[in-house]
Write an enzyme that holds these catalytic residues in place. Structure first.
Site, PDB file in Angstrom:
ATOM      1  N   LYS A 170       0.833  -1.206   0.000  1.00  0.00           N
ATOM      2  CA  LYS A 170       0.000   0.000   0.000  1.00  0.00           C
ATOM      3  C   LYS A 170       0.870   1.259   0.000  1.00  0.00           C
ATOM      4  O   LYS A 170       0.592   2.219  -0.722  1.00  0.00           O
ATOM      5  CB  LYS A 170      -0.964  -0.028   1.200  1.00  0.00           C
ATOM      6  N   GLN A 214      -4.164  -1.266   9.553  1.00  0.00           N
ATOM      7  CA  GLN A 214      -4.186  -2.584   8.916  1.00  0.00           C
ATOM      8  C   GLN A 214      -4.950  -3.599   9.779  1.00  0.00           C
ATOM      9  O   GLN A 214      -4.674  -3.753  10.957  1.00  0.00           O
ATOM     10  CB  GLN A 214      -2.739  -3.055   8.658  1.00  0.00           C
ATOM     11  N   ASP A 250      -9.920   3.917   4.021  1.00  0.00           N
ATOM     12  CA  ASP A 250     -10.089   2.462   3.908  1.00  0.00           C
ATOM     13  C   ASP A 250     -11.558   2.070   4.153  1.00  0.00           C
ATOM     14  O   ASP A 250     -11.910   0.896   4.039  1.00  0.00           O
ATOM     15  CB  ASP A 250      -9.170   1.782   4.932  1.00  0.00           C
TER      16      ASP A 250
END
Ligand code: NAP
Length: 287
Positions: free
Chosen positions: A56, A100, A123
């Site tokens: 990412k 994450q 996200d």
């Protein structure tokens, strides 16, 4: 077995999304002199998560963004994560925050996700973003489902009126996927581990999204001829949640693993970070 399905090429579509994101980053820099910034927060050192966050960051940098890497030890608690997120929320150089998933067990992941300012939730993991997905609001989509919608759109596959079946109801994948398909006017069924007669339910699907986390779980004889099959799964050894050869022989359209949903997920994150930066910096982008 002969493959008859058309492949939904996530790698090619993701490259287009990335190109567009890079152009938007350049436009933001041109208008403001500010480089959009993405912060990745990794708690612990799970090898898959280490790889995902690295990918990412690399993609963010490839699009011309600044990427800031924060790593907390696997002993970190909820308060440590909340403190980090609070700092990033207030940092004007950071326009998007990625925490994450999954975090170690002792961390309250939902609380940590919900601490992210919705404007920086690139996200799409906060409760606010889920609400926006459900009600067609301005928030950011959960990246994997959002990427799947972009991929379908690229190939002109409109969910409107289709019978869609989603296998999986996780907060980051199955549930938001169902919300996005519903918002796009599909008739949606969500299946999970307690679903009875799963193969029968799947046989009804014009559009199937498999998000189960079990290698080659979906069998060829569950697929309705001509159906769209999206494999969101990613298991060790580059294996999806769909028995690819058998399903490709029945489906009209199918995503490969790798090269299907995975690249779309990261491209969506980068694209949403560019959008977040534009909104925070009050830059209007034409596309
Ligand atoms: P998860 O949180 O483990 O959820 C799995 C879901 O599958 C749950 O809702 C579970 O039902 C359901 N399930 C499990 N066994 C089942 C069975 N036998 N029959 C029907 N449903 C069953 O996993 P996730 O995070 O959503 O991830 C799903 C897959 O997507 C994994 O392969 C993961 O690696 C992949 N993934 C890919 C990306 C990407 O970028 N490509 C991103 C995220 C995840 P219950 O709710 O009843 O337990």
């Amino acid at each position: 077995m002969q493959t008859t399905a058309t492949i939904l090429d996530g790698r090619a579509v993701a490259a287009k999304v990335m190109e567009q994101a890079a152009a938007r980053v350049a436009a933001i820099q041109g208008a403001t002199g500010i480089t959009p910034g993405l912060a990745t927060v990794l708690v612990g050192a799970d090898p898959a998560s280490v790889t995902y966050t690295r990918m990412k960051r690399k993609r963010a940098e490839a699009a011309g963004m600044k990427s800031v890497r924060i790593e907390l030890p696997d002993t970190a608690g909820t308060d440590d994560v909340l403190e980090t997120i609070d700092r990033l929320n207030r940092d004007e150089h950071i326009h998007g925050i990625l925490l994450q998933h999954p975090v170690p067990k002792q961390v309250d992941e939902r609380r940590a996700f919900d601490a992210i300012r919705p404007q920086k939730d690139v996200d799409g993991v906060t409760t606010a973003s889920f609400g926006a997905m459900a009600f067609g609001g301005e928030g950011f989509a959960s990246c994997t489902p959002g990427g799947i919608m972009t991929l379908l759109g690229h190939y002109g596959i409109d969910p409107l009126g289709r019978r869609a079946v989603v296998i999986g109801r996780s907060p980051i994948l199955g549930k938001p996927m169902a919300m996005l398909l519903l918002a796009a006017h599909a008739t949606v069924t969500i299946c999970h581990s307690r679903t009875r007669d799963l193969p029968e339910v799947v046989r009804e699907a014009d559009l199937l999204v498999a998000a189960v986390g079990r290698p080659r779980f979906v069998q060829g004889d569950w697929i309705r001829p001509g159906a769209v099959v999206v494999d969101a799964g990613y298991n060790e050894g580059n294996i999806g949640d769909v028995d690819y050869d058998a399903c490709a022989a029945k489906a009209g359209w199918i995503t490969p693993v790798p090269g299907g949903v995975g690249p779309m997920t990261i491209a969506t994150l980068i694209s949403q970070t560019a959008t977040a930066a534009a909104r925070q910096l009050d830059v209007s982008l034409d596309d």
